[in-house]
Design a protein around this motif. Structure first.
Motif, PDB file in Angstrom:
ATOM      1  N   ILE A 169       0.847  -1.192   0.000  1.00  0.00           N
ATOM      2  CA  ILE A 169       0.000   0.000   0.000  1.00  0.00           C
ATOM      3  C   ILE A 169       0.886   1.247   0.000  1.00  0.00           C
ATOM      4  O   ILE A 169       1.813   1.368   0.799  1.00  0.00           O
ATOM      5  CB  ILE A 169      -0.946  -0.008   1.220  1.00  0.00           C
ATOM      6  N   GLU A 170       0.567   2.182  -0.889  1.00  0.00           N
ATOM      7  CA  GLU A 170       1.400   3.370  -1.050  1.00  0.00           C
ATOM      8  C   GLU A 170       1.148   4.436   0.010  1.00  0.00           C
ATOM      9  O   GLU A 170       2.042   5.180   0.386  1.00  0.00           O
ATOM     10  CB  GLU A 170       1.177   3.958  -2.446  1.00  0.00           C
ATOM     11  N   CYS A 171      -0.092   4.513   0.483  1.00  0.00           N
ATOM     12  CA  CYS A 171      -0.430   5.503   1.504  1.00  0.00           C
ATOM     13  C   CYS A 171      -1.285   4.834   2.576  1.00  0.00           C
ATOM     14  O   CYS A 171      -2.432   4.475   2.311  1.00  0.00           O
ATOM     15  CB  CYS A 171      -1.180   6.682   0.879  1.00  0.00           C
ATOM     16  N   GLN A 172      -0.726   4.672   3.759  1.00  0.00           N
ATOM     17  CA  GLN A 172      -1.493   4.086   4.857  1.00  0.00           C
ATOM     18  C   GLN A 172      -2.116   5.196   5.681  1.00  0.00           C
ATOM     19  O   GLN A 172      -1.414   6.083   6.187  1.00  0.00           O
ATOM     20  CB  GLN A 172      -0.599   3.209   5.736  1.00  0.00           C
ATOM     21  N   SER A 173      -3.436   5.145   5.834  1.00  0.00           N
ATOM     22  CA  SER A 173      -4.148   6.211   6.528  1.00  0.00           C
ATOM     23  C   SER A 173      -5.494   5.700   7.007  1.00  0.00           C
ATOM     24  O   SER A 173      -6.045   4.755   6.447  1.00  0.00           O
ATOM     25  CB  SER A 173      -4.356   7.402   5.582  1.00  0.00           C
ATOM     26  N   CYS A 174      -6.018   6.326   8.065  1.00  0.00           N
ATOM     27  CA  CYS A 174      -7.396   6.051   8.474  1.00  0.00           C
ATOM     28  C   CYS A 174      -8.210   7.340   8.466  1.00  0.00           C
ATOM     29  O   CYS A 174      -9.259   7.432   9.099  1.00  0.00           O
ATOM     30  CB  CYS A 174      -7.439   5.370   9.838  1.00  0.00           C
ATOM     31  N   ASP A 175      -7.712   8.359   7.740  1.00  0.00           N
ATOM     32  CA  ASP A 175      -8.403   9.643   7.623  1.00  0.00           C
ATOM     33  C   ASP A 175      -9.251   9.670   6.359  1.00  0.00           C
ATOM     34  O   ASP A 175      -8.739   9.417   5.260  1.00  0.00           O
ATOM     35  CB  ASP A 175      -7.391  10.795   7.583  1.00  0.00           C
ATOM     36  N   ARG A 176     -10.499  10.003   6.514  1.00  0.00           N
ATOM     37  CA  ARG A 176     -11.419  10.020   5.374  1.00  0.00           C
ATOM     38  C   ARG A 176     -11.260  11.303   4.564  1.00  0.00           C
ATOM     39  O   ARG A 176     -10.996  12.376   5.103  1.00  0.00           O
ATOM     40  CB  ARG A 176     -12.872   9.890   5.847  1.00  0.00           C
ATOM     41  N   GLN A 177     -11.440  11.174   3.247  1.00  0.00           N
ATOM     42  CA  GLN A 177     -11.424  12.320   2.354  1.00  0.00           C
ATOM     43  C   GLN A 177     -12.142  11.948   1.064  1.00  0.00           C
ATOM     44  O   GLN A 177     -12.426  10.764   0.816  1.00  0.00           O
ATOM     45  CB  GLN A 177      -9.987  12.745   2.041  1.00  0.00           C
ATOM     46  N   VAL A 178     -12.434  12.934   0.252  1.00  0.00           N
ATOM     47  CA  VAL A 178     -12.994  12.664  -1.072  1.00  0.00           C
ATOM     48  C   VAL A 178     -11.837  12.457  -2.025  1.00  0.00           C
ATOM     49  O   VAL A 178     -11.057  13.374  -2.288  1.00  0.00           O
ATOM     50  CB  VAL A 178     -13.897  13.818  -1.554  1.00  0.00           C
ATOM     51  N   PHE A 179     -11.715  11.250  -2.525  1.00  0.00           N
ATOM     52  CA  PHE A 179     -10.649  10.931  -3.474  1.00  0.00           C
ATOM     53  C   PHE A 179     -11.132  11.178  -4.907  1.00  0.00           C
ATOM     54  O   PHE A 179     -10.419  11.747  -5.722  1.00  0.00           O
ATOM     55  CB  PHE A 179     -10.226   9.465  -3.333  1.00  0.00           C
ATOM     56  N   ILE A 180     -12.329  10.693  -5.212  1.00  0.00           N
ATOM     57  CA  ILE A 180     -12.927  10.835  -6.543  1.00  0.00           C
ATOM     58  C   ILE A 180     -14.370  11.283  -6.333  1.00  0.00           C
ATOM     59  O   ILE A 180     -15.099  10.689  -5.530  1.00  0.00           O
ATOM     60  CB  ILE A 180     -12.908   9.500  -7.315  1.00  0.00           C
ATOM     61  N   SER A 181     -14.795  12.289  -7.047  1.00  0.00           N
ATOM     62  CA  SER A 181     -16.148  12.805  -6.853  1.00  0.00           C
ATOM     63  C   SER A 181     -17.195  11.784  -7.289  1.00  0.00           C
ATOM     64  O   SER A 181     -16.956  10.967  -8.186  1.00  0.00           O
ATOM     65  CB  SER A 181     -16.343  14.101  -7.635  1.00  0.00           C
TER      66      SER A 181
END
Length: 268
Positions: free
Chosen positions: A48-60
């Motif tokens: 995995i290139e980016c490990q995170s548990c923070d939500r965001q809009v990646f693709i509309s």
């Protein structure tokens, strides 16, 4: 928000032939950079290139709907959110699921690692899906850390608590998917069966790593490839035998009566 190059990336892919869901159209709400709260040792996407548990809009949601139109009339059994990481990290998960059901009229499923299920908002959004399959590869904390390699904020106790919370509010079909990297001891099997007796999912999916793990992140790994003809470099993993899966599955069904499914290892 990630910048997505529409000429080189589509948030919709497939159809994918799945032993769990039949002919399924994949929806990737994450994008070109694989992003997940886990970095499982067997991940078919590679590291995995980016490990995170923070939500965001990646693709509309609008972009996903636009990509979806190219696949109409959607001759599939199900639309499935999975793709390049953990789909519940998408902050617009609820609107994506609602759009997919409205536009296609097909059942919609989500493959999730369950790491965000302690969040009531995630629970409510995920509940829109007709089917949810939650990953549960471990029964104790150390096993969880070794296999799923989560971000530091996530621990097994919270994972299990969130799964129980979601089970209580979810009215769709819940499946638990468990990857066996080696045969489990009699005691571990009994512990797992005890957990499933508490949770009472609609189905248990026992799997084993039949697909090699790419040496680097591969977007193409979202779809189907025969393990002997991969278009990228990968490392083979040793699966358990079909007999191990069936014996464990038979024990689960006999003890608590929950249906168990597993892949046809001969054909894969």
């Amino acid at each position: 928000m990630q910048s997505i190059e529409t000429k080189t990336f589509s948030s919709v892919y497939g159809p994918v032939k799945s032993w769990r869901f039949g002919r399924s159209l994949g929806i990737d709400p994450i994008g070109l950079v694989s992003t997940c709260s886990f970095n499982c040792v067997y991940c078919q996407l590679g590291e995995i290139e980016c490990q995170s548990c923070d939500r965001q809009v990646f693709i509309s949601t609008q972009q996903i709907q636009q990509d979806l139109q190219r696949f109409a009339p959607w001759d599939v059994a199900q639309i499935t959110l999975s793709g390049s990481g953990e789909p519940t990290l998408a902050l617009n998960l609820g609107s994506i699921l609602t759009m997919l059901k409205t536009v296609t009229g097909k059942p919609v499923g989500v493959l999730t690692n369950g790491s965000l299920l302690t969040d009531p908002t995630v629970q409510a959004e995920l509940a829109i899906a007709d089917r949810v399959a939650v990953k549960l590869d471990a029964i104790v904390a150390d096993q969880f850390r070794r296999i799923n390699r989560p971000v530091i904020k996530i621990n097994f106790t919270n994972l299990w608590s969130g799964l129980q919370q979601f089970r209580q509010c979810y009215t769709g079909k819940l499946a638990i998917q468990t990857m066996l990297l080696s045969p489990w001891s009699d005691r571990d099997q009994a512990t797992y069966i005890g957990l499933m007796q508490v949770l009472l999912p609609d189905e248990i999916q026992l799997n084993t790593p039949t697909r090699p793990k790419p040496l680097h992140h591969q977007l193409d790994a979202r779809g189907n490839h025969h393990p002997d003809a991969l278009p990228y470099l990968a490392r083979s993993l040793k699966p358990v035998s079909a007999e191990v899966l069936r014996t464990f599955g038979d024990r689960i069904q006999k003890t608590i009566g929950i249906p168990v499914r597993y892949p046809n290892l001969i054909d894969r």
